[in-house]
Design a protein around this motif. Structure first.
Motif, short mmCIF file in Angstrom:
data_model
loop_
_atom_site.label_atom_id
_atom_site.label_comp_id
_atom_site.label_asym_id
_atom_site.label_seq_id
_atom_site.Cartn_x
_atom_site.Cartn_y
_atom_site.Cartn_z
N ALA A 37 -2.28 -5.01 2.40
CA ALA A 37 -2.96 -4.06 1.52
C ALA A 37 -4.46 -4.09 1.74
CB ALA A 37 -2.62 -4.36 0.07
N ARG B 248 7.90 2.67 -0.14
CA ARG B 248 7.19 3.89 -0.49
C ARG B 248 7.79 4.45 -1.77
NH1 ARG B 248 8.91 8.39 4.13
NH2 ARG B 248 11.14 8.55 3.59
N SER C 268 -2.97 8.49 -2.08
CA SER C 268 -3.28 7.86 -3.35
C SER C 268 -4.17 8.80 -4.13
CB SER C 268 -3.98 6.51 -3.15
OG SER C 268 -5.16 6.65 -2.41
N HIS D 162 -1.35 -2.06 -3.25
CA HIS D 162 -1.72 -0.82 -2.57
C HIS D 162 -3.20 -0.90 -2.20
CE1 HIS D 162 -1.85 3.54 -1.69
NE2 HIS D 162 -3.07 3.50 -2.24
N VAL E 120 3.33 1.17 -0.62
CA VAL E 120 2.98 -0.10 -1.24
C VAL E 120 3.55 -1.24 -0.41
CG1 VAL E 120 2.93 0.92 -3.55
CG2 VAL E 120 5.06 -0.13 -2.72
#
Length: 296
Positions: free
Chosen positions: A76, A118, A11, A31, A69
């Motif tokens: 998450a 992804r 990220s 995420h 994600v």
């Protein structure tokens, strides 16, 4: 192989005014990762950020070329709590609702293609939570539905947090009797395919200053749980719970620790001899009053 991963997913913090939804913009995607981002920030992969990152779990198909994600907010949050910054430090991460761009199924969660994806990049739509801190048990509870032994019908943990032995564990002789002796919601990274605990050999304890025996007494909850020895006159021992009369100090220590628990721990870890001395000492450090009969 279980589909658990306790690592940072790629990220980034590069800003962008592009808030165009990805192809799956009608759904909600989350995420967990880099803290401090704001709506409009673009998430990019570790590779795009120039971060050299390798994931070491055998069999995992993680690639630093992707951003990961999930449609499950709890998952998450678990990932956010395990965020590792570019300097290798585990720090509390944030959770975002994001808009993935050109997403694909996440191969590490191949049984749950509608939940884990992804993508090459994603745009932060909304900040859901900041500074997420969770215990390993809380993470396991949040991720239980998606942690399986290679089959959706073979969950890693049952509803009470007891590990269901994997086929590999079963082949190696690690049974449900053994896993029922362990702490509920034990992270699967703490146990291998033979049912051996990483703390038994000191792995993952380097630099912590902790004695492996202290950790074993915490993890193998069946140890020092049921019986209580007292010393009577003439150097004799008696269990105040079941009435057993061990013939010497070693037998008394083994009895209070739990005969079957010690036997299985020794067998699963292929130990040449029972680790009575270190286990009894660790149990005495934890509960001095229960072991006041044992000479120091």
């Amino acid at each position: 192989m279980a589909t658990s991963r306790d690592r940072r997913r790629g990220s980034g913090a590069r800003r962008s005014k592009d808030t165009t939804p990805g192809r799956r913009g009608a759904g909600r995607w989350f995420h967990g990762g880099t803290p401090g981002l704001r709506p409009g920030a673009r998430l990019v992969s570790a590779t795009a950020l120039g971060i050299a990152y390798t994931y070491a779990m055998a069999g995992a198909e993680y690639s630093p070329d992707w951003v990961y994600v999930t449609a499950d907010e709890g998952s998450a949050r678990a990932y956010a709590s395990r965020y590792v910054d570019p300097f290798g430090r585990t720090i509390p991460g944030d959770v975002y609702e994001v808009r993935p761009e050109v997403d694909r199924p996440d191969p590490d969660y191949r049984h749950f293609p509608k939940t884990f994806r992804r993508c090459r990049s994603a745009v932060v739509h909304r900040v859901i939570a900041t500074g997420v801190v969770l215990t390993p048990e809380e993470c396991a509870r949040l991720e239980r539905s998606y942690q399986v032994w290679g089959d959706p019908d073979s969950p890693v943990w049952d509803e009470n947090g007891i590990i269901n032995p994997s086929p590999q564990m079963t082949e190696n002789g690690a049974t449900r009797e053994w896993t029922e002796m362990l702490r509920p919601w034990l992270p699967i990274t703490d146990i291998d395919g033979a049912g051996k605990l990483s703390c038994a050999s000191g792995r993952r304890l380097a630099g912590t200053g902790r004695d492996p025996a202290d950790v074993l007494v915490e993890v193998v909850t069946a140890l020092d749980r049921d019986c209580q020895i007292t010393r009577t006159g003439f150097g004799r021992y008696c269990c105040t719970v079941c009435g057993a009369t061990p013939h010497d100090e070693a037998a008394a220590a083994r009895h209070q620790l739990g005969d079957r628990a010690v036997e299985l721990l020794t067998c699963v870890h292929d130990l040449a001899s029972e680790p009575l001395g270190s286990l009894a000492a660790a149990a005495a450090r934890r509960s001095p009053d229960r072991w006041d009969w044992l000479p120091r």
